[in-house]
Design a protein around this motif. Structure first.
Motif, PDB file in Angstrom:
ATOM      1  N   GLY A   1       0.733  -1.183   0.009  1.00  0.00           N
ATOM      2  CA  GLY A   1      -0.254   0.054   0.111  1.00  0.00           C
ATOM      3  C   GLY A   1       0.839   1.258   0.077  1.00  0.00           C
ATOM      4  O   GLY A   1       1.924   1.202  -0.136  1.00  0.00           O
ATOM      5  N   PRO A   2       0.092   2.465   0.004  1.00  0.00           N
ATOM      6  CA  PRO A   2       1.015   3.699   0.018  1.00  0.00           C
ATOM      7  C   PRO A   2       1.816   3.980   1.388  1.00  0.00           C
ATOM      8  O   PRO A   2       2.735   4.465   1.026  1.00  0.00           O
ATOM      9  N   ASP A   3       1.502   3.171   2.327  1.00  0.00           N
ATOM     10  CA  ASP A   3       2.321   3.415   3.596  1.00  0.00           C
ATOM     11  C   ASP A   3       3.512   2.525   3.450  1.00  0.00           C
ATOM     12  O   ASP A   3       4.612   2.676   4.461  1.00  0.00           O
ATOM     13  N   ASP A   4       3.449   1.577   2.429  1.00  0.00           N
ATOM     14  CA  ASP A   4       4.527   0.712   2.509  1.00  0.00           C
ATOM     15  C   ASP A   4       5.704   1.141   1.530  1.00  0.00           C
ATOM     16  O   ASP A   4       6.890   0.462   1.613  1.00  0.00           O
ATOM     17  N   MET A   5       5.533   2.156   0.896  1.00  0.00           N
ATOM     18  CA  MET A   5       6.658   2.497   0.159  1.00  0.00           C
ATOM     19  C   MET A   5       7.584   3.426   0.779  1.00  0.00           C
ATOM     20  O   MET A   5       7.070   4.191   1.618  1.00  0.00           O
ATOM     21  N   GLU A   6       8.920   3.250   0.275  1.00  0.00           N
ATOM     22  CA  GLU A   6       9.798   4.210   0.945  1.00  0.00           C
ATOM     23  C   GLU A   6       9.692   5.558   0.474  1.00  0.00           C
ATOM     24  O   GLU A   6       9.669   5.797  -0.887  1.00  0.00           O
ATOM     25  N   LYS A   7       9.693   6.560   1.185  1.00  0.00           N
ATOM     26  CA  LYS A   7       9.649   7.874   0.894  1.00  0.00           C
ATOM     27  C   LYS A   7      10.900   8.629   0.802  1.00  0.00           C
ATOM     28  O   LYS A   7      12.076   8.402   1.757  1.00  0.00           O
ATOM     29  N   PRO A   8      11.067   9.512  -0.025  1.00  0.00           N
ATOM     30  CA  PRO A   8      12.605   9.950  -0.011  1.00  0.00           C
ATOM     31  C   PRO A   8      12.798  11.051   0.983  1.00  0.00           C
ATOM     32  O   PRO A   8      11.915  11.546   1.531  1.00  0.00           O
ATOM     33  N   THR A   9      14.082  10.827   1.392  1.00  0.00           N
ATOM     34  CA  THR A   9      14.543  11.971   2.494  1.00  0.00           C
ATOM     35  C   THR A   9      15.295  12.907   1.718  1.00  0.00           C
ATOM     36  O   THR A   9      16.312  12.594   0.971  1.00  0.00           O
ATOM     37  N   HIS A  10      15.050  14.184   2.151  1.00  0.00           N
ATOM     38  CA  HIS A  10      15.884  15.292   1.716  1.00  0.00           C
ATOM     39  C   HIS A  10      16.779  15.869   2.901  1.00  0.00           C
ATOM     40  O   HIS A  10      16.264  16.201   3.724  1.00  0.00           O
ATOM     41  N   ILE A  11      17.979  16.058   2.510  1.00  0.00           N
ATOM     42  CA  ILE A  11      19.038  16.778   3.778  1.00  0.00           C
ATOM     43  C   ILE A  11      19.938  17.789   3.038  1.00  0.00           C
ATOM     44  O   ILE A  11      20.466  17.493   2.036  1.00  0.00           O
TER      45      ILE A  11
END
Length: 82
Positions: free
Chosen positions: A26-36
């Motif tokens: 589901g959408p919660d299982d997808m890895e989200k990009p991190t910006h630093i």
């Protein structure tokens, strides 16, 4: 103790069997990009880049991250890493 006919029996033999159905991610299982973003001195930026870009290339290949450094500006003593 409860009777074996009870749906709440504590024995594993009487527990209802469930078929293992694979579920779609589901959408919660997808890895989200991190910006630093952070500032480093020009000297530290040179260490991150390494000779001929070898160090930054190694960082990127091992981590899968995309690393960018801002261009050197004469009036600034620091560079932005994104």
């Amino acid at each position: 103790m409860e009777s074996p006919e009870s749906p709440y029996a504590s024995s594993p033999e009487t527990a209802p069997k469930r078929s293992a159905q694979p579920r779609s991610p589901g959408p919660d299982d997808m890895e989200k990009p991190t910006h630093i973003r952070f500032l480093v001195s020009n000297t530290a930026a040179g260490c991150i880049i390494g000779k001929g870009g070898a160090t930054i290339t190694e960082f990127q290949s091992q981590s899968g991250a995309r690393i960018q450094l801002s261009v050197i500006m004469n009036s600034f003593l620091e560079r932005l890493i994104e």
